[in-house]
Design a protein around this motif. Sequence first.
Motif, PDB file in Angstrom:
ATOM      1  N   CYS A   4       0.836  -1.203   0.000  1.00 36.36           N
ATOM      2  CA  CYS A   4       0.000   0.000   0.000  1.00 36.36           C
ATOM      3  C   CYS A   4       0.870   1.252   0.000  1.00 36.36           C
ATOM      4  O   CYS A   4       1.794   1.372   0.817  1.00 36.36           O
ATOM      5  N   SER A   5       0.577   2.174  -0.895  1.00 34.70           N
ATOM      6  CA  SER A   5       1.323   3.429  -0.947  1.00 34.70           C
ATOM      7  C   SER A   5       0.899   4.383   0.173  1.00 34.70           C
ATOM      8  O   SER A   5       1.571   5.379   0.427  1.00 34.70           O
ATOM      9  N   GLU A   6      -0.187   4.082   0.858  1.00 36.28           N
ATOM     10  CA  GLU A   6      -0.648   4.921   1.967  1.00 36.28           C
ATOM     11  C   GLU A   6       0.004   4.515   3.291  1.00 36.28           C
ATOM     12  O   GLU A   6       0.444   5.360   4.054  1.00 36.28           O
ATOM     13  N   CYS A   7       0.019   3.196   3.586  1.00 34.32           N
ATOM     14  CA  CYS A   7       0.501   2.770   4.903  1.00 34.32           C
ATOM     15  C   CYS A   7       1.615   1.726   4.849  1.00 34.32           C
ATOM     16  O   CYS A   7       2.194   1.392   5.872  1.00 34.32           O
ATOM     17  N   GLY A   8       1.913   1.177   3.684  1.00 40.73           N
ATOM     18  CA  GLY A   8       2.989   0.211   3.534  1.00 40.73           C
ATOM     19  C   GLY A   8       2.609  -1.232   3.797  1.00 40.73           C
ATOM     20  O   GLY A   8       3.439  -2.125   3.640  1.00 40.73           O
ATOM     21  N   ALA A   9       1.376  -1.472   4.194  1.00 38.34           N
ATOM     22  CA  ALA A   9       0.931  -2.839   4.473  1.00 38.34           C
ATOM     23  C   ALA A   9       0.745  -3.615   3.169  1.00 38.34           C
ATOM     24  O   ALA A   9       0.730  -3.043   2.079  1.00 38.34           O
ATOM     25  N   GLY A  10       0.555  -4.921   3.298  1.00 38.15           N
ATOM     26  CA  GLY A  10       0.350  -5.777   2.132  1.00 38.15           C
ATOM     27  C   GLY A  10      -1.009  -5.561   1.488  1.00 38.15           C
ATOM     28  O   GLY A  10      -1.953  -5.077   2.117  1.00 38.15           O
ATOM     29  N   LEU A  11      -1.100  -5.916   0.219  1.00 35.57           N
ATOM     30  CA  LEU A  11      -2.336  -5.770  -0.549  1.00 35.57           C
ATOM     31  C   LEU A  11      -2.907  -7.137  -0.899  1.00 35.57           C
ATOM     32  O   LEU A  11      -2.163  -8.105  -1.067  1.00 35.57           O
ATOM     33  N   SER A  12      -4.210  -7.174  -1.022  1.00 36.04           N
ATOM     34  CA  SER A  12      -4.905  -8.362  -1.520  1.00 36.04           C
ATOM     35  C   SER A  12      -5.723  -7.947  -2.724  1.00 36.04           C
ATOM     36  O   SER A  12      -6.211  -6.825  -2.799  1.00 36.04           O
ATOM     37  N   LYS A  13      -5.881  -8.867  -3.659  1.00 37.30           N
ATOM     38  CA  LYS A  13      -6.723  -8.589  -4.819  1.00 37.30           C
ATOM     39  C   LYS A  13      -8.111  -9.127  -4.516  1.00 37.30           C
ATOM     40  O   LYS A  13      -8.286 -10.331  -4.301  1.00 37.30           O
ATOM     41  N   VAL A  31      -7.534   1.028   1.732  1.00 37.71           N
ATOM     42  CA  VAL A  31      -7.453   1.894   0.549  1.00 37.71           C
ATOM     43  C   VAL A  31      -7.473   1.010  -0.689  1.00 37.71           C
ATOM     44  O   VAL A  31      -6.781  -0.010  -0.759  1.00 37.71           O
ATOM     45  N   VAL A  32      -8.270   1.410  -1.672  1.00 39.77           N
ATOM     46  CA  VAL A  32      -8.354   0.696  -2.944  1.00 39.77           C
ATOM     47  C   VAL A  32      -7.346   1.331  -3.900  1.00 39.77           C
ATOM     48  O   VAL A  32      -7.324   2.551  -4.075  1.00 39.77           O
ATOM     49  N   HIS A  33      -6.506   0.508  -4.504  1.00 35.78           N
ATOM     50  CA  HIS A  33      -5.494   0.987  -5.452  1.00 35.78           C
ATOM     51  C   HIS A  33      -5.939   0.595  -6.864  1.00 35.78           C
ATOM     52  O   HIS A  33      -5.911  -0.575  -7.221  1.00 35.78           O
ATOM     53  N   TYR A  34      -6.357   1.593  -7.626  1.00 28.06           N
ATOM     54  CA  TYR A  34      -6.836   1.357  -8.989  1.00 28.06           C
ATOM     55  C   TYR A  34      -5.662   1.365  -9.950  1.00 28.06           C
ATOM     56  O   TYR A  34      -4.742   2.179  -9.828  1.00 28.06           O
TER      57      TYR A  34
END
Length: 180
Positions: A4-13, A31-34
Amino acid sequence: MKFCSECGAGLSKKIPPGDNLPRFVCDTCQVVHYINPKIVAGCIPEWEDKILLCRRAIEPRTGHWTFPAGFMEIGESTEQAAIRETFEEAHADVEITSLYAVLSLPRISQVHMVFRGSMRTPEFKPGTESLDVQLFSLEDIPWDDLAFPVITEALERYVADVARGTFPMHFGSVFPRMKS
């Protein structure tokens, strides 16, 4: 995309609430990353009865011909991007006269916006991304040596429109100038 560019945590799809497509969503802050298509702005520079083409000096397709085009930068309009790309690749000063074509390439997530541009002078030279820059009559376009299928498609449409008389081959601005 992994973090995540906001908090650095991992992302899931996953499909976020209220959406219908899988997106990258932060596991922590939600946060949704489009990821959206990129816009390529290009220009067919016109001088008298010819168009200006550039021989690419960069990959992909080094050594092949194209009209000036490239990705938009943040803070510029599509017209400004087309003018900038024309100057960067061909050192040609153009005035945008019209939007010519919008071509979608969903396979590579790009939208190409191609403008017609009237060259203010017949002066041009290769920029850092070009090996050569030349004016071509429509009969002399190097069809077998064009860089990309989208360039071929745009130029085929352009030549057909000229042949049909869809637009004249005199290249003044279509935007009236204000008189003082």
